[in-house]
Design an enzyme around this catalytic site. Structure first.
Site, PDB file in Angstrom:
ATOM      1  N   GLU A  77      -5.157  43.517  21.724  1.00 14.22           N
ATOM      2  CA  GLU A  77      -5.714  42.492  20.842  1.00 14.22           C
ATOM      3  C   GLU A  77      -7.219  42.696  20.725  1.00 14.22           C
ATOM      4  OE1 GLU A  77      -5.046  38.486  22.106  1.00 14.22           O
ATOM      5  OE2 GLU A  77      -2.879  38.692  22.264  1.00 14.22           O
ATOM      6  N   LYS A 102      -2.097  26.538  17.453  1.00 15.10           N
ATOM      7  CA  LYS A 102      -2.770  27.038  18.642  1.00 15.10           C
ATOM      8  C   LYS A 102      -3.734  25.971  19.146  1.00 15.10           C
ATOM      9  CE  LYS A 102      -3.246  31.193  19.582  1.00 15.10           C
ATOM     10  NZ  LYS A 102      -3.652  32.604  19.815  1.00 15.10           N
ATOM     11  N   GLU A 109      -9.854  28.969  17.462  1.00 13.77           N
ATOM     12  CA  GLU A 109      -8.547  29.505  17.849  1.00 13.77           C
ATOM     13  C   GLU A 109      -7.546  29.490  16.693  1.00 13.77           C
ATOM     14  OE1 GLU A 109      -7.162  30.875  20.842  1.00 13.77           O
ATOM     15  OE2 GLU A 109      -9.328  31.200  20.983  1.00 13.77           O
TER      16      GLU A 109
END
Length: 368
Positions: free
Chosen positions: A278, A337, A343
């Protein structure tokens, strides 16, 4: 090649010679690795398109790889009609059951891999997600202890079935590090070294990757006065020379990656390859997150793609010339999230499928 290095170690060949041979071994392995850019297909949202539309969008975005956070049957079936390389994940909750019973591992592989492979181009099975970051409960500690045994059981099933082109790994966050700056001072947190060493041994023995979740945005956001924003975005001309290694850096991502490389080398595992599970940059956030913007997200992700898709591969200062498999986070904004406002704004796409900003995951648009 590994046998040769081991034999040389037994005869006390200098550390520099061993590191040079390890570098050549890694470089040779890197040549056989694809530099196709991937995207993380997270689904923590209640307003996302159906899977069929998502697969169409992946192809429109020219994604070379996709990483799932599970092994969803519908999505894997849909991906069988594409040439996208696929990474699936064993959830954290499944780890202990697999670690303690080979039949459970066999069942997982038969259900989630054999039902789709080879029509679906599954290339990696990641066991758990940031497992070494969770230590607050007894269950967390059990999952941590069971991580490498579970990876071994999944690998054993694949080997028994004659499947040799699917690698097994696990993604870890940068909070596993005790020190990252300068990169040559990189060292893992002492309390997890007894878990890191068997993991590194497994990865080296199976020629797999040390998968990292690495976010320069978070490092910059924690220290915006100490880290130049352009340096975090691959922009400008700022450089940093690590006096411990003599290596010169032009961006924060390379620094963070190399700190992990140096940490592995200090444990005797300088021949384990690194992949990025990621990385990304949020395009929006709260009033106290000024760096989270469309402009910065577009700069960062385009520059990462340009770097990681380059031919010949650029690697990092400590590992020049290496391909680093990379997955951008994330495909969509995910409205369910939790955490800071940012986020929910990491997506390359809005939930309706329209681009937040233009990005070419093939990297062809960014060739210099």
């Amino acid at each position: 090649m590994r046998f040769t290095v081991y034999e040389m170690e037994k005869h006390t060949v200098t550390k520099m010679t061993i590191m040079s041979l390890s570098f050549l071994y890694l470089l040779a392995c890197s040549r056989a690795i694809s530099n196709r850019i991937g995207v993380n297909f997270g689904r923590v949202g209640n307003n996302l398109p159906p899977p069929s539309r998502s697969i169409e969008l992946l192809q429109i975005m020219k994604a070379g790889r996709v990483k799932l956070y599970d092994a969803d049957h519908e999505i894997l079936q849909l991906l069988s009609t594409t040439n996208i390389e696929v990474t699936v994940m064993v959830t954290n909750e499944e780890i202990s059951g697999i670690a303690n019973n080979q039949q459970v591992a066999d069942q997982w592989v038969h259900e989630h891999i054999l039902n789709h492979y080879p029509a679906t181009m599954i290339r990696y099975v990641l066991v758990g997600n940031e497992v070494l970051s969770y230590t607050s409960t007894d269950q967390d500690m059990r999952i941590m202890r069971d991580l490498v045994p579970a990876m071994g059981r999944i690998r054993a099933t694949l080997k028994t079935l004659g499947i040799n082109n699917i690698k097994v790994g696990t993604p870890l966050a940068m909070d596993i590090m005790e020190s990252t700056f300068p990169p040559s001072s990189g060292v893992f947190k002492p309390e997890i070294v007894n878990h890191i060493v068997p993991l590194l041994n497994f990865l080296r023995g199976t020629n797999s990757f040390f998968f990292l979740d690495v976010y320069p945005f978070l490092s910059w956001a924690d220290n915006p006065t100490g880290i130049n924003l352009d340096y975090a975005l691959f922009e400008g001309n700022q450089t940093f020379t690590d006096m411990g290694s003599g290596l010169t850096y032009t961006n924060l991502l390379d620094q963070m990656i190399d700190s992990v490389y140096f940490a592995m080398a200090k444990l005797g595992y300088n021949n384990v390859k690194i992949a990025i599970a990621e990385t990304g940059w949020p395009h929006g956030g709260g009033s106290n997150q000024q760096g989270a913007s469309k402009e910065n997200a577009a700069k960062y992700n385009r520059n990462v793609i340009k770097k990681m898709a380059a031919v010949p591969p650029k690697g990092t200062p400590a590992q020049p010339g290496f391909i680093i498999p990379t997955f951008i986070f994330s495909m969509y904004d995910e409205n369910e999230k939790t955490g800071p406002e940012s986020e929910r704004h990491w997506g390359l796409l809005y939930p309706d499928g329209t681009p937040v900003y233009e990005v070419d995951l093939s990297g062809k648009a960014y060739k210099s």
